[in-house]
Design an enzyme around this catalytic site. Sequence first.
Site, PDB file in Angstrom:
ATOM      1  N   TYR A  97      39.527  47.268  45.800  1.00 13.99           N
ATOM      2  CA  TYR A  97      39.935  45.972  45.257  1.00 13.99           C
ATOM      3  C   TYR A  97      38.673  45.145  44.956  1.00 13.99           C
ATOM      4  O   TYR A  97      37.748  45.079  45.782  1.00 13.99           O
ATOM      5  CB  TYR A  97      40.820  45.283  46.292  1.00 13.99           C
ATOM      6  CG  TYR A  97      41.198  43.881  45.923  1.00 13.99           C
ATOM      7  CD1 TYR A  97      42.019  43.633  44.820  1.00 13.99           C
ATOM      8  CD2 TYR A  97      40.741  42.801  46.668  1.00 13.99           C
ATOM      9  CE1 TYR A  97      42.363  42.349  44.485  1.00 13.99           C
ATOM     10  CE2 TYR A  97      41.090  41.507  46.333  1.00 13.99           C
ATOM     11  CZ  TYR A  97      41.898  41.287  45.243  1.00 13.99           C
ATOM     12  OH  TYR A  97      42.240  40.010  44.907  1.00 13.99           O
ATOM     13  N   ASP A 102      42.419  50.224  54.062  1.00 16.96           N
ATOM     14  CA  ASP A 102      43.199  49.190  53.382  1.00 16.96           C
ATOM     15  C   ASP A 102      44.473  49.873  52.891  1.00 16.96           C
ATOM     16  O   ASP A 102      44.443  50.698  51.984  1.00 16.96           O
ATOM     17  CB  ASP A 102      42.377  48.619  52.208  1.00 16.96           C
ATOM     18  CG  ASP A 102      43.105  47.484  51.493  1.00 16.96           C
ATOM     19  OD1 ASP A 102      44.359  47.461  51.525  1.00 16.96           O
ATOM     20  OD2 ASP A 102      42.429  46.633  50.887  1.00 16.96           O
ATOM     21  N   ARG A 110      46.436  27.194  66.045  1.00 14.24           N
ATOM     22  CA  ARG A 110      45.460  28.127  65.468  1.00 14.24           C
ATOM     23  C   ARG A 110      45.370  29.382  66.333  1.00 14.24           C
ATOM     24  O   ARG A 110      45.217  30.487  65.841  1.00 14.24           O
ATOM     25  CB  ARG A 110      44.069  27.462  65.331  1.00 14.24           C
ATOM     26  CG  ARG A 110      42.994  28.475  64.934  1.00 14.24           C
ATOM     27  CD  ARG A 110      41.691  27.901  64.397  1.00 14.24           C
ATOM     28  NE  ARG A 110      41.314  26.602  64.926  1.00 14.24           N
ATOM     29  CZ  ARG A 110      40.899  26.380  66.184  1.00 14.24           C
ATOM     30  NH1 ARG A 110      40.782  27.374  67.036  1.00 14.24           N
ATOM     31  NH2 ARG A 110      40.587  25.154  66.565  1.00 14.24           N
ATOM     32  N   LYS A 165      51.111  41.333  48.837  1.00  7.50           N
ATOM     33  CA  LYS A 165      51.622  42.353  47.922  1.00  7.50           C
ATOM     34  C   LYS A 165      52.972  42.884  48.419  1.00  7.50           C
ATOM     35  O   LYS A 165      53.904  42.117  48.537  1.00  7.50           O
ATOM     36  CB  LYS A 165      50.562  43.433  47.736  1.00  7.50           C
ATOM     37  CG  LYS A 165      49.125  42.871  47.567  1.00  7.50           C
ATOM     38  CD  LYS A 165      48.945  42.094  46.281  1.00  7.50           C
ATOM     39  CE  LYS A 165      47.617  41.341  46.206  1.00  7.50           C
ATOM     40  NZ  LYS A 165      46.413  42.127  46.446  1.00  7.50           N
TER      41      LYS A 165
HETATM   42  C1  LIG Z   1      45.070  41.855  46.826  1.00  7.72           C
HETATM   43  C2  LIG Z   1      44.342  42.866  47.629  1.00  7.72           C
HETATM   44  C3  LIG Z   1      43.466  42.487  48.637  1.00  7.72           C
HETATM   45  C4  LIG Z   1      43.153  41.030  48.942  1.00  7.72           C
HETATM   46  O1  LIG Z   1      44.257  40.381  49.452  1.00  7.72           O
HETATM   47  P1  LIG Z   1      44.512  38.788  49.269  1.00  7.72           P
HETATM   48  O2  LIG Z   1      45.799  38.604  49.995  1.00  7.72           O
HETATM   49  O3  LIG Z   1      44.577  38.526  47.805  1.00  7.72           O
HETATM   50  O4  LIG Z   1      43.359  38.115  49.906  1.00  7.72           O
HETATM   51  C5  LIG Z   1      42.843  43.475  49.370  1.00  7.72           C
HETATM   52  N1  LIG Z   1      43.059  44.782  49.108  1.00  7.72           N
HETATM   53  C6  LIG Z   1      43.892  45.186  48.137  1.00  7.72           C
HETATM   54  C7  LIG Z   1      44.092  46.644  47.897  1.00  7.72           C
HETATM   55  C8  LIG Z   1      44.559  44.244  47.360  1.00  7.72           C
HETATM   56  O5  LIG Z   1      45.370  44.652  46.374  1.00  7.72           O
END
Ligand SMILES: *Cc1c(COP(=O)(O)O)cnc(C)c1O
Length: 386
Positions: free
Chosen positions: A109, A181, A57, A206
């Site tokens: 998001y 982000d 961890r 993504k």
């Molecule tokens: C999908 C997404 C998230 C969250 O990510 P997860 O891996 O699904 O927890 C955060 N910000 C953006 C812009 C996203 O597209």
Amino acid sequence: MTAGDAGRWDGAGFATRAIHAGQDPDPRTGAVIVPVYQTSTFRQTGVGEHAGWDYARSGNPTRDALETAIASLEGGAHGLAFGSGLAAGDAVLRGLAPGDHVVLANDVYGGTYRQFSRVHSRWGLAFDPVDLSDPEALAAAWRPETRMLWIETPTNPLLSVFDISQLAAFAHERDALVVVDNTFATPALQQPLALGADVVVHSATKYLGGHSDVVGGALVTSAADLAEQYQFLQNAVGAVPGPWDVFLVLRGLKTLEVRMRAHCDNARAVVAALQEMPEVATVLYPGLEGHPGHAVAARQMRDFGGMVSFRMHDAEAAVESCRRFRVFTLAESLGGVESLVEHPGRMTHLSTAGSPLEVPADLVRLSVGIEDADDLIADLHAALAA
Ligand SMILES: *Cc1c(COP(=O)(O)O)cnc(C)c1O
């Protein structure tokens, strides 16, 4: 979060670092690819004496490789990997204290908004969603206890663009942290730390992973005090990724640059086709000269990305056309090699319904993949013109 061999690649180009930073051949076996260290614990030669890892961890060599690589790509000193993008964001918000206030972009998001509104607000974190392209709205929302500005650009799903350096200057004058982000742009197209951000967060699910086969997250910062705090939280809360998952993200990173080039080229072709279609009312893409964020995007991004949204003439047409695609797959998520289509109002952004972040019901979002552009355009014609 070990620096490892990263320094050796500091002067190298982006694509080279994506393939090599943190990923030297295994010194013991010569394995060219970083192995999947599927182990929960590590031998100690004496009490407290070990090779750098004690319990998985707290750290794992496969994870370290990803953390070093993503830090290098974002131009930051410290990278941390998490079990999902939301877990990475959660660590950043846990770094704040009850009573603190966050200003966040008014189009983020849906899961990010849900985390603010239904998780952290219960523990005393206050927040306000604001149109970050409106300086007066930003100034009006700012409070003495505002400690963080949370930016997403381009945004999901409306593809708004915000000026990172301008916003970072505003927040830093007021002693607040700036978080970006960077999931949509990826470091191949935009590097927020160089534009003044303190922390970059990612959903590695993504584009970083890039093949729709793994859920993961990451954050990068150059501030040693923040890195220490987030590393503590990563271990103390425990939202860590397993070694197979980080292996998949690492493998994705190696092709990030070529994939992003192909995503951007295909998105351009798709946008041009959508603009000719009578069924489409408006196309939202930062690469379009008429897009309100075009000039900022041209300045702070290397290219305009693979995400395209468009509005149809009514909600019914948007929902119905989603089921008629044959090359685009109707599914949530984005950033994989395969093209996806979705209806944000009823899928990814359902959690914003009735909130200030509610998205238009006639909106369709495309994650443009790297298939042949002609096949994507033919599919759009077939689905929309029915
Ligand atoms: C999908 C997404 C998230 C969250 O990510 P997860 O891996 O699904 O927890 C955060 N910000 C953006 C812009 C996203 O597209």
